[in-house]
Design a protein around this motif. Structure first.
Motif, PDB file in Angstrom:
ATOM      1  N   ASN A  72       0.801  -1.219   0.000  1.00  0.00           N
ATOM      2  CA  ASN A  72       0.000   0.000   0.000  1.00  0.00           C
ATOM      3  C   ASN A  72       0.839   1.276   0.000  1.00  0.00           C
ATOM      4  OD1 ASN A  72      -2.494   1.281  -0.060  1.00  0.00           O
ATOM      5  ND2 ASN A  72      -2.538   1.552   2.139  1.00  0.00           N
ATOM      6  N   GLY A  73       1.855   1.310  -0.833  1.00  0.00           N
ATOM      7  CA  GLY A  73       2.644   2.526  -0.986  1.00  0.00           C
ATOM      8  C   GLY A  73       3.838   2.646  -0.068  1.00  0.00           C
ATOM      9  N   LYS A  74       3.994   1.731   0.874  1.00  0.00           N
ATOM     10  CA  LYS A  74       5.115   1.765   1.806  1.00  0.00           C
ATOM     11  C   LYS A  74       5.665   0.357   2.008  1.00  0.00           C
ATOM     12  CE  LYS A  74       4.987   6.177   3.055  1.00  0.00           C
ATOM     13  NZ  LYS A  74       6.120   7.108   2.889  1.00  0.00           N
ATOM     14  N   PHE A  75       6.910   0.281   2.460  1.00  0.00           N
ATOM     15  CA  PHE A  75       7.478  -0.991   2.888  1.00  0.00           C
ATOM     16  C   PHE A  75       7.147  -1.194   4.363  1.00  0.00           C
ATOM     17  CE2 PHE A  75      10.118   0.236  -0.724  1.00  0.00           C
ATOM     18  CZ  PHE A  75      10.114  -0.943  -1.454  1.00  0.00           C
ATOM     19  N   CYS A  76       6.927  -2.442   4.759  1.00  0.00           N
ATOM     20  CA  CYS A  76       6.580  -2.750   6.143  1.00  0.00           C
ATOM     21  C   CYS A  76       7.804  -3.175   6.936  1.00  0.00           C
ATOM     22  CB  CYS A  76       5.549  -3.876   6.203  1.00  0.00           C
ATOM     23  SG  CYS A  76       3.957  -3.472   5.431  1.00  0.00           S
ATOM     24  N   LYS A  77       7.950  -2.615   8.109  1.00  0.00           N
ATOM     25  CA  LYS A  77       9.020  -3.007   9.014  1.00  0.00           C
ATOM     26  C   LYS A  77       8.776  -4.434   9.524  1.00  0.00           C
ATOM     27  CE  LYS A  77      10.612  -0.026  12.088  1.00  0.00           C
ATOM     28  NZ  LYS A  77      10.750   0.791  13.343  1.00  0.00           N
ATOM     29  N   ASP A  78       9.833  -5.136   9.752  1.00  0.00           N
ATOM     30  CA  ASP A  78       9.751  -6.445  10.386  1.00  0.00           C
ATOM     31  C   ASP A  78       9.003  -6.303  11.717  1.00  0.00           C
ATOM     32  OD1 ASP A  78      10.180  -8.789  11.835  1.00  0.00           O
ATOM     33  OD2 ASP A  78      12.236  -9.034  11.122  1.00  0.00           O
ATOM     34  N   PRO A  79       7.879  -7.027  11.916  1.00  0.00           N
ATOM     35  CA  PRO A  79       7.102  -6.877  13.156  1.00  0.00           C
ATOM     36  C   PRO A  79       7.926  -7.056  14.421  1.00  0.00           C
ATOM     37  CG  PRO A  79       5.875  -8.179  11.569  1.00  0.00           C
ATOM     38  CD  PRO A  79       7.254  -7.980  10.998  1.00  0.00           C
ATOM     39  N   MET A  80       8.988  -7.825  14.356  1.00  0.00           N
ATOM     40  CA  MET A  80       9.822  -8.038  15.535  1.00  0.00           C
ATOM     41  C   MET A  80      10.632  -6.793  15.898  1.00  0.00           C
ATOM     42  SD  MET A  80       8.976 -11.009  16.449  1.00  0.00           S
ATOM     43  CE  MET A  80      10.190 -11.256  17.741  1.00  0.00           C
ATOM     44  N   LEU A  81      10.737  -5.835  14.954  1.00  0.00           N
ATOM     45  CA  LEU A  81      11.497  -4.611  15.194  1.00  0.00           C
ATOM     46  C   LEU A  81      10.612  -3.411  15.510  1.00  0.00           C
ATOM     47  CD1 LEU A  81      14.100  -4.943  12.288  1.00  0.00           C
ATOM     48  CD2 LEU A  81      14.333  -5.689  14.679  1.00  0.00           C
ATOM     49  N   VAL A  82       9.294  -3.611  15.497  1.00  0.00           N
ATOM     50  CA  VAL A  82       8.352  -2.515  15.744  1.00  0.00           C
ATOM     51  C   VAL A  82       8.418  -2.085  17.209  1.00  0.00           C
ATOM     52  CG1 VAL A  82       5.900  -1.936  15.850  1.00  0.00           C
ATOM     53  CG2 VAL A  82       6.816  -3.137  13.859  1.00  0.00           C
ATOM     54  N   ARG A  83       8.331  -0.758  17.430  1.00  0.00           N
ATOM     55  CA  ARG A  83       8.363  -0.186  18.772  1.00  0.00           C
ATOM     56  C   ARG A  83       7.136   0.698  18.983  1.00  0.00           C
ATOM     57  NH1 ARG A  83      13.247   3.438  19.016  1.00  0.00           N
ATOM     58  NH2 ARG A  83      12.360   4.078  17.006  1.00  0.00           N
ATOM     59  N   ALA A  84       6.854   1.018  20.230  1.00  0.00           N
ATOM     60  CA  ALA A  84       5.731   1.902  20.551  1.00  0.00           C
ATOM     61  C   ALA A  84       5.876   3.248  19.859  1.00  0.00           C
ATOM     62  CB  ALA A  84       5.617   2.083  22.062  1.00  0.00           C
ATOM     63  N   GLU A  85       7.130   3.712  19.680  1.00  0.00           N
ATOM     64  CA  GLU A  85       7.380   5.005  19.035  1.00  0.00           C
ATOM     65  C   GLU A  85       6.883   5.042  17.594  1.00  0.00           C
ATOM     66  OE1 GLU A  85       9.637   4.844  22.613  1.00  0.00           O
ATOM     67  OE2 GLU A  85       9.476   3.406  20.964  1.00  0.00           O
ATOM     68  N   ASP A  86       6.719   3.882  16.966  1.00  0.00           N
ATOM     69  CA  ASP A  86       6.217   3.834  15.592  1.00  0.00           C
ATOM     70  C   ASP A  86       4.754   4.259  15.504  1.00  0.00           C
ATOM     71  OD1 ASP A  86       8.623   2.907  14.414  1.00  0.00           O
ATOM     72  OD2 ASP A  86       8.184   0.882  15.105  1.00  0.00           O
ATOM     73  N   PHE A  87       4.080   4.322  16.656  1.00  0.00           N
ATOM     74  CA  PHE A  87       2.665   4.684  16.697  1.00  0.00           C
ATOM     75  C   PHE A  87       2.450   5.989  17.473  1.00  0.00           C
ATOM     76  CE2 PHE A  87       3.155   0.125  16.460  1.00  0.00           C
ATOM     77  CZ  PHE A  87       2.317  -0.223  15.409  1.00  0.00           C
ATOM     78  N   PHE A  88       3.501   6.775  17.627  1.00  0.00           N
ATOM     79  CA  PHE A  88       3.468   7.918  18.540  1.00  0.00           C
ATOM     80  C   PHE A  88       3.893   9.201  17.841  1.00  0.00           C
ATOM     81  CE2 PHE A  88       5.866  10.603  21.589  1.00  0.00           C
ATOM     82  CZ  PHE A  88       4.846  10.878  22.495  1.00  0.00           C
ATOM     83  N   PHE A  89       3.238  10.317  18.232  1.00  0.00           N
ATOM     84  CA  PHE A  89       3.617  11.651  17.755  1.00  0.00           C
ATOM     85  C   PHE A  89       3.390  12.623  18.901  1.00  0.00           C
ATOM     86  CE2 PHE A  89       2.473  15.831  16.068  1.00  0.00           C
ATOM     87  CZ  PHE A  89       3.504  16.078  15.173  1.00  0.00           C
ATOM     88  N   THR A  90       4.269  13.560  19.080  1.00  0.00           N
ATOM     89  CA  THR A  90       4.101  14.579  20.109  1.00  0.00           C
ATOM     90  C   THR A  90       4.209  15.968  19.489  1.00  0.00           C
ATOM     91  OG1 THR A  90       4.854  15.346  22.292  1.00  0.00           O
ATOM     92  CG2 THR A  90       6.558  14.687  20.722  1.00  0.00           C
ATOM     93  N   GLY A  91       3.524  16.929  20.082  1.00  0.00           N
ATOM     94  CA  GLY A  91       3.639  18.302  19.610  1.00  0.00           C
ATOM     95  C   GLY A  91       2.366  18.903  19.049  1.00  0.00           C
ATOM     96  N   LEU A  92       1.266  18.162  19.042  1.00  0.00           N
ATOM     97  CA  LEU A  92       0.042  18.703  18.459  1.00  0.00           C
ATOM     98  C   LEU A  92      -0.572  19.787  19.352  1.00  0.00           C
ATOM     99  CD1 LEU A  92      -1.067  17.932  15.731  1.00  0.00           C
ATOM    100  CD2 LEU A  92      -2.828  16.567  16.857  1.00  0.00           C
TER     101      LEU A  92
END
Length: 220
Positions: A43-63
């Motif tokens: 879907n337009g992007k490459f997927c990271k290996d699920p074993m390397l995924v971190r909470a930061e991949d779902f996080f954004f600060t500053g809104l």
């Protein structure tokens, strides 16, 4: 058998309608990465290996930080899409914060891939959208703090701060990457520029007016 066939047809039709939007994910997540050597293309992007995924991949600060509205239109859009949160990839959703100076505006634009739901947090906004040809019907509403308005997918819409104080709105969009086409920028600021004689006839304007508008958006 007839009932089964009828249900199958209905499911097929539903699938064809659903294909107009971001596809449903086939896994829990597909955190986007740019390095093709460490992922698979989805879907337009490459997927990271699920074993390397971190909470930061779902996080954004500053809104919570106001955007700089010191510009010709008096507004600023802070975008939170798949580019800011890689974990949004394939999930079909994103968000924005919009800041408006007094009498600032978010000029007429469209999101080609998303419906938008906007929540006014501060100030008073005049918002609206225009339906497609041939009706071109305008729907408008004045929003105060806590009010919500929806802009249907692909339709031209806008917001205007009609108050004397700063205004703030948050919006959710039904795509990980909704896209935005600001009408004036697209028409008068295209690269290379659209032939001014053509635009003069299309908009029923003097060609010098068209050239002036193109100069405002980076040409001539």
């Amino acid at each position: 058998m007839k009932i089964f066939l009828s249900a199958f047809v209905l499911l097929a039709l539903a699938s064809s309608f659903a294909s107009a939007f971001d596809p449903s994910p086939l896994q829990d997540f597909c955190v986007a990465i740019d390095d093709y050597r460490n992922g698979v293309f989805v879907n337009g992007k490459f997927c990271k290996d699920p074993m390397l995924v971190r909470a930061e991949d779902f996080f954004f600060t500053g809104l919570n930080i106001p955007g700089n509205t010191n510009n010709p239109v008096g507004s600023n859009v802070t975008t939170v899409n798949v580019e800011q949160i890689p974990g949004l990839n394939t999930l079909g959703i994103s968000a924005v914060r919009i800041d408006y100076a007094p009498f600032g505006q978010n000029p007429p634009h469209t999101h080609p891939r998303a419906t938008e739901i906007l929540i006014a947090l501060e100030g008073t906004l005049l918002v609206g959208f225009v339906t497609s040809n041939p009706d071109n019907k305008l729907f408008t509403k004045v929003l105060n703090k806590g009010d919500v308005f929806v802009f249907p997918i692909g339709l031209i819409h806008f917001q205007f701060n009609i108050g004397r104080i700063n205004a703030v709105a948050f919006a959710g969009l039904s795509s990980q990457n909704p896209g935005v086409i600001t009408i004036a920028n697209a028409v008068f600021g295209s690269d290379p520029p659209i032939n001014p004689d053509f635009l003069a006839r299309a908009f029923q304007l003097d060609v010098n007016v068209v050239k002036y508008l193109q100069s405002k958006f980076g040409h001539y």
